[in-house]
Write an enzyme that holds these catalytic residues in place. Structure first.
Site, mmCIF file in Angstrom:
data_model
loop_
_atom_site.group_PDB
_atom_site.id
_atom_site.type_symbol
_atom_site.label_atom_id
_atom_site.label_comp_id
_atom_site.label_asym_id
_atom_site.label_seq_id
_atom_site.Cartn_x
_atom_site.Cartn_y
_atom_site.Cartn_z
ATOM 1 N N SER A 73 0.843 -1.205 0.000
ATOM 2 C CA SER A 73 0.000 0.000 0.000
ATOM 3 C C SER A 73 0.871 1.246 0.000
ATOM 4 C CB SER A 73 -0.913 0.025 1.229
ATOM 5 O OG SER A 73 -1.570 1.286 1.309
ATOM 6 N N TYR A 126 -2.640 -1.814 10.203
ATOM 7 C CA TYR A 126 -2.641 -2.026 8.748
ATOM 8 C C TYR A 126 -1.348 -1.528 8.121
ATOM 9 C CZ TYR A 126 -4.050 -1.221 3.864
ATOM 10 O OH TYR A 126 -4.108 -1.190 2.493
#
Ligand code: NAD
Length: 245
Positions: A137, A150
């Site tokens: 990400s 995350y």
């Protein structure tokens, strides 16, 4: 026909990846915890003329991961391509994150990637090679508030990509990561103001439009195909020029 395992294949990006890899000529094993979503992916792939199997599993369960790859080994002659794509992203201030939530995020986004990579790589090693793509990400570059678990797992995905590329290269296994920017998927529901978020995204991107799941899947296709035969250990940023790394 070679077999590509795609985790999180019920989600928007996973579905596009499954569709693209099937169009590339692979038999796709579309795996997800959401049975209806992954069945919709299987239907989409087969309607487009590709081959797919829908497989429900919970990546938090190591035995379920073992069962998936045992099935692929016996029914599909082993895994040629693995795309570690499934993720959870609960949003909460760091100071309030309970241990159980942190554990869940790690079990899916990090240990799940790890165990799938290990099981797939064993089959790839026996077959003389393969390709693993870990979905990371953009948040690894600048962090992101209220997503500490995350973000940490996505950093781990990049580091794991490098470690595995180094170790598995001699076995003919390539390991790369794809780092999406902001794609308009269910993941965006964590942002309370959708219009404001879209403006924020476009302000930061060099390209002044939203990316599509198909554009993300095209990079996965490149990294799992012959044109990237000399590429390993890399993280490819697909973010419309938001972060340039
Ligand atoms: N959408 C974005 O803008 C964006 C940005 C950066 C990174 N990413 C990454 O791209 C990947 C796909 O994201 P997406 O936007 O399609 O998200 P999504 O939430 O639509 O898809 C994730 C999928 O993972 C599945 N999943 C969750 N927990 C699972 C479990 N325990 N076992 C098996 N499957 C499980 C979900 O059911 C879902 O289908 C993720 O790794 C995400 O971190 C997305």
């Amino acid at each position: 026909m070679s077999t590509a395992v795609v985790t999180g294949a019920g989600g928007a990006l996973g579905r596009a990846i499954a569709r693209r890899l099937a169009a590339d000529g692979h038999a796709v094993v579309a795996a997800d915890i959401d049975t209806d979503a992954v069945e919709a992916t299987r239907t989409a792939v087969t309607k487009a003329g590709g081959q797919a199997l829908a497989w429900t599993l919970d990546l938090r369960d190591p035995d379920a991961i073992g069962d998936l790859f045992e099935m692929v080994g016996s029914a599909h002659h082993g895994t040629a391509i693995l795309v570690n794509n499934a993720a959870v992203y609960p949003s909460r201030p760091f100071l309030d994150i309970p241990l159980a939530e942190y554990d869940t995020v790690y079990q899916v986004n990090q240990r799940g990637y790890w165990l799938c990579a290990q099981a797939a790589a064993r089959q790839m090693a026996a077959a003389g090679g393969g390709s693993i793509v870990n979905i990371a990400s953009i948040v690894v570059h600048g962090g992101w508030a209220d997503l500490a678990s995350y973000v940490s797992t996505k950093g781990a995905a990049v580091a794991m990509t490098r470690a595995l590329a180094r170790e598995l290269g001699p076995l003919g296994i390539r390991v790369n990561a794809v780092s999406p920017g902001a794609f308009p998927t269910a993941a965006e529901t964590i942002h309370s103001d959708p219009d404001g978020y879209t403006k924020f995204v476009l302000d930061h991107q060099a390209l002044k439009r939203r990316g599509t799941p198909e554009e993300l899947a095209a990079v996965v296709s490149f990294l799992t195909g012959p044109d990237s035969a000399f590429v390993t250990g890399q993280t490819i940023e697909v973010n419309g020029g938001w972060v340039m790394a």
